[in-house]
Write a protein that holds these residues in place. Structure first.
Motif, mmCIF file in Angstrom:
data_model
loop_
_atom_site.group_PDB
_atom_site.id
_atom_site.type_symbol
_atom_site.label_atom_id
_atom_site.label_comp_id
_atom_site.label_asym_id
_atom_site.label_seq_id
_atom_site.Cartn_x
_atom_site.Cartn_y
_atom_site.Cartn_z
ATOM 1 N N CYS A 40 -10.017 -2.935 -0.943
ATOM 2 C CA CYS A 40 -9.721 -2.127 0.206
ATOM 3 C C CYS A 40 -10.859 -1.507 0.789
ATOM 4 N N TYR A 45 -9.825 -8.247 6.392
ATOM 5 C CA TYR A 45 -8.334 -8.344 6.253
ATOM 6 C C TYR A 45 -7.564 -8.885 7.367
ATOM 7 N N CYS A 87 -10.617 0.011 4.844
ATOM 8 C CA CYS A 87 -9.262 -0.226 5.339
ATOM 9 C C CYS A 87 -8.753 1.196 5.711
ATOM 10 N N PHE A 89 -6.077 2.506 5.974
ATOM 11 C CA PHE A 89 -4.615 2.890 5.364
ATOM 12 C C PHE A 89 -4.790 3.237 3.987
ATOM 13 N N LEU A 90 -6.323 3.143 3.464
ATOM 14 C CA LEU A 90 -6.747 3.605 2.214
ATOM 15 C C LEU A 90 -6.923 5.223 2.147
ATOM 16 N N CYS A 95 -3.090 2.962 -1.347
ATOM 17 C CA CYS A 95 -2.709 2.290 0.207
ATOM 18 C C CYS A 95 -1.459 2.936 0.444
ATOM 19 N N ILE A 97 0.625 2.166 2.640
ATOM 20 C CA ILE A 97 1.626 1.408 2.980
ATOM 21 C C ILE A 97 1.820 0.062 1.984
ATOM 22 N N ARG A 101 2.398 -3.928 2.357
ATOM 23 C CA ARG A 101 0.995 -4.491 2.555
ATOM 24 C C ARG A 101 1.068 -5.824 2.885
ATOM 25 N N PRO A 102 -0.028 -6.066 3.793
ATOM 26 C CA PRO A 102 -0.255 -7.639 4.101
ATOM 27 C C PRO A 102 -0.463 -8.461 2.974
ATOM 28 N N CYS A 105 -3.603 -8.725 1.214
ATOM 29 C CA CYS A 105 -3.824 -7.476 0.028
ATOM 30 C C CYS A 105 -3.162 -7.989 -1.270
ATOM 31 N N PHE A 108 -5.372 -10.097 -3.447
ATOM 32 C CA PHE A 108 -6.755 -9.587 -3.908
ATOM 33 C C PHE A 108 -6.820 -9.831 -5.568
HETATM 34 S S1 SF4 Z 1 -3.957 -2.840 0.081
HETATM 35 FE FE1 SF4 Z 1 -3.215 -1.276 1.925
HETATM 36 S S2 SF4 Z 1 -5.244 -0.128 1.763
HETATM 37 FE FE2 SF4 Z 1 -5.962 -1.899 0.773
HETATM 38 S S3 SF4 Z 1 -6.342 -3.284 2.493
HETATM 39 FE FE3 SF4 Z 1 -4.244 -3.780 2.144
HETATM 40 S S4 SF4 Z 1 -3.572 -2.350 3.825
HETATM 41 FE FE4 SF4 Z 1 -5.432 -1.723 3.466
#
Ligand code: SF4
Length: 189
Positions: A40, A45, A87, A89-90, A95, A97, A101-102, A105, A108
């Motif tokens: 992240c 992303y 990101c 949102f970190l 995270c 969300i 999360r998308p 992610c 990953f």
């Molecule tokens: S997992 Fe959450 S913090 Fe990490 S890149 Fe995705 S949205 Fe961002």
């Protein structure tokens, strides 16, 4: 655009189930653990409109301070025109969300193949993390020979679940999911 979140949730559940199986199968090579947020901290992303609308429902429930902070971090990234960024949102390595999360992610850390068959490996292989034991410093690629020499129980396997492949899975069509336009996460904020 069709924003059927119920069907999208079904889609996510199916993807998560597949990814969990991949992680389980490749667990000897996986070093993901709570508190590691490297994935992240470096990336662009890609996110579709549907994914964005879905996770923003969770983001909208966050405390006002979080929301302000996310906006401030996003503004700085945009001002600096960063191609790769942490990101927004970190927070403290987590995270905010996570549940929604998308897709990118969720992918990953796994070895993937894009739709042209080109291998894509997690960049943390070069950082001593996932698949690092079979990362060949000379070729800058993963080595099956190393896996055999080091007596791993299973060989590292590339799965056909890159972001683009996931968006085009037959299940998306079956569930009548329209992802809409894909942009960098930061460009939605
Ligand atoms: S997992 Fe959450 S913090 Fe990490 S890149 Fe995705 S949205 Fe961002």
């Amino acid at each position: 655009m069709n924003t059927n979140f119920e069907n999208y949730k079904k889609f996510l559940d199916s993807i998560d189930s597949d990814i969990n199986k991949i992680f389980e199968y490749q667990k000897e090579y996986i070093h993901c653990k709570k508190g590691c947020s490297l994935c992240c901290e470096r990336g662009d992303y890609p996110v579709s409109e549907l994914e964005f609308n879905y996770f923003m429902r969770q983001a909208d429930t966050l405390d006002e301070n979080f929301k302000r902070n996310i906006k401030e971090k996003a503004d700085i990234i945009k001002q600096k025109n960063l191609e790769s960024y942490t990101c927004p949102f970190l927070f403290d390595g987590e995270c905010v969300i996570y549940k929604s999360r998308p897709l990118v992610c969720r992918l990953f850390g796994v070895l993937t193949e894009d739709k042209t068959g080109h291998p894509v490996y997690p960049f943390c292989a070069e950082e001593g993390l996932n698949f690092s034991e079979v990362f060949d410093e000379t070729t800058r690629h993963l080595s099956l020979d190393l896996a055999i020499k080091k007596n791993f129980k299973v060989l590292p396997r590339f799965c056909k679940l890159s972001y683009q492949v996931v968006l085009n899975l037959p299940l998306a069509k079956e569930l009548n999911i329209e992802f809409g336009k894909t942009k960098r996460l930061i460009d939605f904020l």
